[in-house]
Design an enzyme around this catalytic site. Structure first.
Site, short mmCIF file in Angstrom:
data_model
loop_
_atom_site.label_atom_id
_atom_site.label_comp_id
_atom_site.label_asym_id
_atom_site.label_seq_id
_atom_site.Cartn_x
_atom_site.Cartn_y
_atom_site.Cartn_z
N GLU A 208 -5.94 -4.75 10.29
CA GLU A 208 -4.92 -3.73 10.52
C GLU A 208 -5.25 -2.95 11.79
O GLU A 208 -6.01 -1.98 11.75
CB GLU A 208 -4.87 -2.77 9.33
CG GLU A 208 -4.48 -3.44 8.02
CD GLU A 208 -3.84 -2.44 7.08
OE1 GLU A 208 -2.68 -2.67 6.70
OE2 GLU A 208 -4.46 -1.44 6.74
N GLY B 14 1.93 2.47 10.79
CA GLY B 14 2.87 3.57 10.67
C GLY B 14 3.49 3.99 11.99
O GLY B 14 4.10 5.05 12.08
N GLY C 119 2.69 -0.92 4.30
CA GLY C 119 2.76 0.48 3.90
C GLY C 119 4.21 0.93 3.77
O GLY C 119 4.87 0.68 2.77
N GLY C 120 4.72 1.58 4.81
CA GLY C 120 6.04 2.20 4.78
C GLY C 120 7.15 1.32 4.21
O GLY C 120 7.95 1.77 3.38
N ASN D 19 0.87 -1.18 0.00
CA ASN D 19 0.00 0.00 0.00
C ASN D 19 0.91 1.23 0.00
O ASN D 19 1.48 1.57 1.03
CB ASN D 19 -0.89 -0.03 1.25
CG ASN D 19 -1.70 1.25 1.39
OD1 ASN D 19 -1.75 2.07 0.48
ND2 ASN D 19 -2.33 1.42 2.54
N TRP D 20 1.02 1.85 -1.17
CA TRP D 20 1.95 2.98 -1.29
C TRP D 20 1.36 4.28 -0.76
O TRP D 20 2.05 5.32 -0.77
CB TRP D 20 2.36 3.16 -2.76
CG TRP D 20 3.32 2.12 -3.24
CD1 TRP D 20 3.99 1.19 -2.50
CD2 TRP D 20 3.74 1.92 -4.60
NE1 TRP D 20 4.80 0.42 -3.30
CE2 TRP D 20 4.67 0.85 -4.60
CE3 TRP D 20 3.44 2.54 -5.81
CZ2 TRP D 20 5.28 0.39 -5.77
CZ3 TRP D 20 4.05 2.08 -6.97
CH2 TRP D 20 4.95 1.01 -6.95
N LYS D 21 0.11 4.28 -0.35
CA LYS D 21 -0.51 5.50 0.19
C LYS D 21 -0.25 6.69 -0.76
O LYS D 21 -0.26 6.50 -1.96
CB LYS D 21 0.01 5.76 1.61
CG LYS D 21 -0.13 4.49 2.47
CD LYS D 21 0.04 4.72 3.93
CE LYS D 21 -0.16 3.37 4.64
NZ LYS D 21 -0.21 3.50 6.07
N HIS E 86 -9.81 1.22 4.56
CA HIS E 86 -8.50 1.36 5.20
C HIS E 86 -8.62 2.32 6.39
O HIS E 86 -9.41 3.27 6.35
CB HIS E 86 -7.48 1.89 4.19
CG HIS E 86 -6.10 1.91 4.75
ND1 HIS E 86 -5.64 2.97 5.51
CD2 HIS E 86 -5.11 0.99 4.71
CE1 HIS E 86 -4.41 2.69 5.91
NE2 HIS E 86 -4.06 1.50 5.44
N SER F 222 2.87 -1.90 10.40
CA SER F 222 4.32 -1.92 10.67
C SER F 222 4.98 -3.26 10.33
O SER F 222 5.90 -3.69 11.03
CB SER F 222 4.61 -1.52 12.11
OG SER F 222 4.19 -0.17 12.33
P1 PGA Z 1 2.41 0.50 7.64
O1 PGA Z 1 0.98 0.67 6.91
O2 PGA Z 1 3.02 -0.77 7.10
O3 PGA Z 1 3.20 1.72 7.23
O4 PGA Z 1 2.17 0.43 9.10
C1 PGA Z 1 0.15 -0.42 6.68
C2 PGA Z 1 -1.14 0.03 6.03
O5 PGA Z 1 -1.60 1.13 6.35
O6 PGA Z 1 -1.70 -0.66 5.16
#
Ligand code: PGA
Length: 249
Positions: free
Chosen positions: A168, A174, A234-235, A9-11, A96, A213
């Site tokens: 999640e 994050g 994500g990150g 998920n590149w946001k 999300h 995370s």
């Molecule tokens: P994160 O995000 O890996 O940066 O915690 C996960 C997500 O929001 O899908």
């Protein structure tokens, strides 16, 4: 046997130029794999770029991060499911935590979005998860199952069987704080049981991903936990080399 799923998920990162550079690098270092699936959720502007670059790779797919629940109309700034499909998306994230808690998306809206996704032939990935306060109050399961039941309300059983779900915990997104594999397993088992109650044995084939995370250091132990069928990252998915290490977990 469910194939493990690795979803990035590149946001709001990686516009078309960065997405192209990322994918070119990733594709060179990640030859086709038959024992896992990798999904990319770029921002809407980069969906076409990513989907065109992976056209020859059936082990890789593209999704969109959000859709509106109407197919078209006067909704400035929004993207519809048919448009996402036209741009090459096969999947869509629905509910999300950032949509729910930053943009105020409700359970009822997630339900409309799940239905819109199916109308357009997209696979919805319904995200559920509790806030820290809900966890501390002992409401994790109640919150997650409320979000789940609302999201699939009125959805045909065969369609529910074709969905994906992602647990999640909001406090883990994050923040660098990850649920332990045991925490994840407990909630995944509750989701799995609720899906079985809703649609019977067909629920056994539904992938349930963990997100929050996830990184190259913890991906393997999370994936080894019972009932964890994949990860939503994500990150740690933003760097091609780091993502390459995770998808090999
Ligand atoms: P994160 O995000 O890996 O940066 O915690 C996960 C997500 O929001 O899908």
């Amino acid at each position: 046997m469910k194939l493990p799923i690795f979803a990035a998920n590149w946001k709001m990162f990686h516009g078309p130029s960065d997405a192209r550079a990322f994918m070119k690098n990733f594709l060179v270092h990640y030859p086709r794999q038959h024992d896992r699936k990798v999904l990319f959720f770029p921002n809407a502007l980069s969906v076409t770029t990513v989907s065109e670059l992976i056209r020859e790779r059936p082990d890789l797919e593209t999704g969109i991060q959000n859709i509106h629940w109407e197919d078209k109309g006067a909704f400035t700034g929004e993207n519809s499911a048919p448009m996402a499909r036209d741009a090459g998306a096969s999947h869509v994230l629905v509910g999300h935590s950032e949509r729910r808690h930053v943009f105020g998306e409700t359970d009822a809206q997630t339900n409309l979005k799940v239905k819109a996704a199916f109308r357009a032939g997209l696979t919805p990935v319904l995200c559920v998860g509790e806030l820290l306060a809900e966890r501390d109050a002992g409401d994790t399961e109640a919150t997650v199952l409320r979000q789940l039941r609302a999201g699939i309300d009125g959805v045909d059983e065969a369609q529910v069987a074709s969905m994906m779900f992602a647990y999640e915990p909001v406090w883990a997104i994050g923040t660098g704080r990850t649920a332990t594999p045991d925490d994840a397993s407990t909630v995944h088992a509750a989701i799995s049981a609720a899906l079985k109650t809703a649609i019977g044995e067909r629920a056994l084939g539904i992938p349930i991903l963990y997100g929050g995370s996830v990184n190259r250091g913890n991906a393997t132990s999370l994936l080894a936990a019972p009932d964890v069928d994949g990860v939503l990252v994500g990150g740690a998915s933003l760097d091609a080399d780091g993502w390459n290490a995770i998808v090999r977990a």
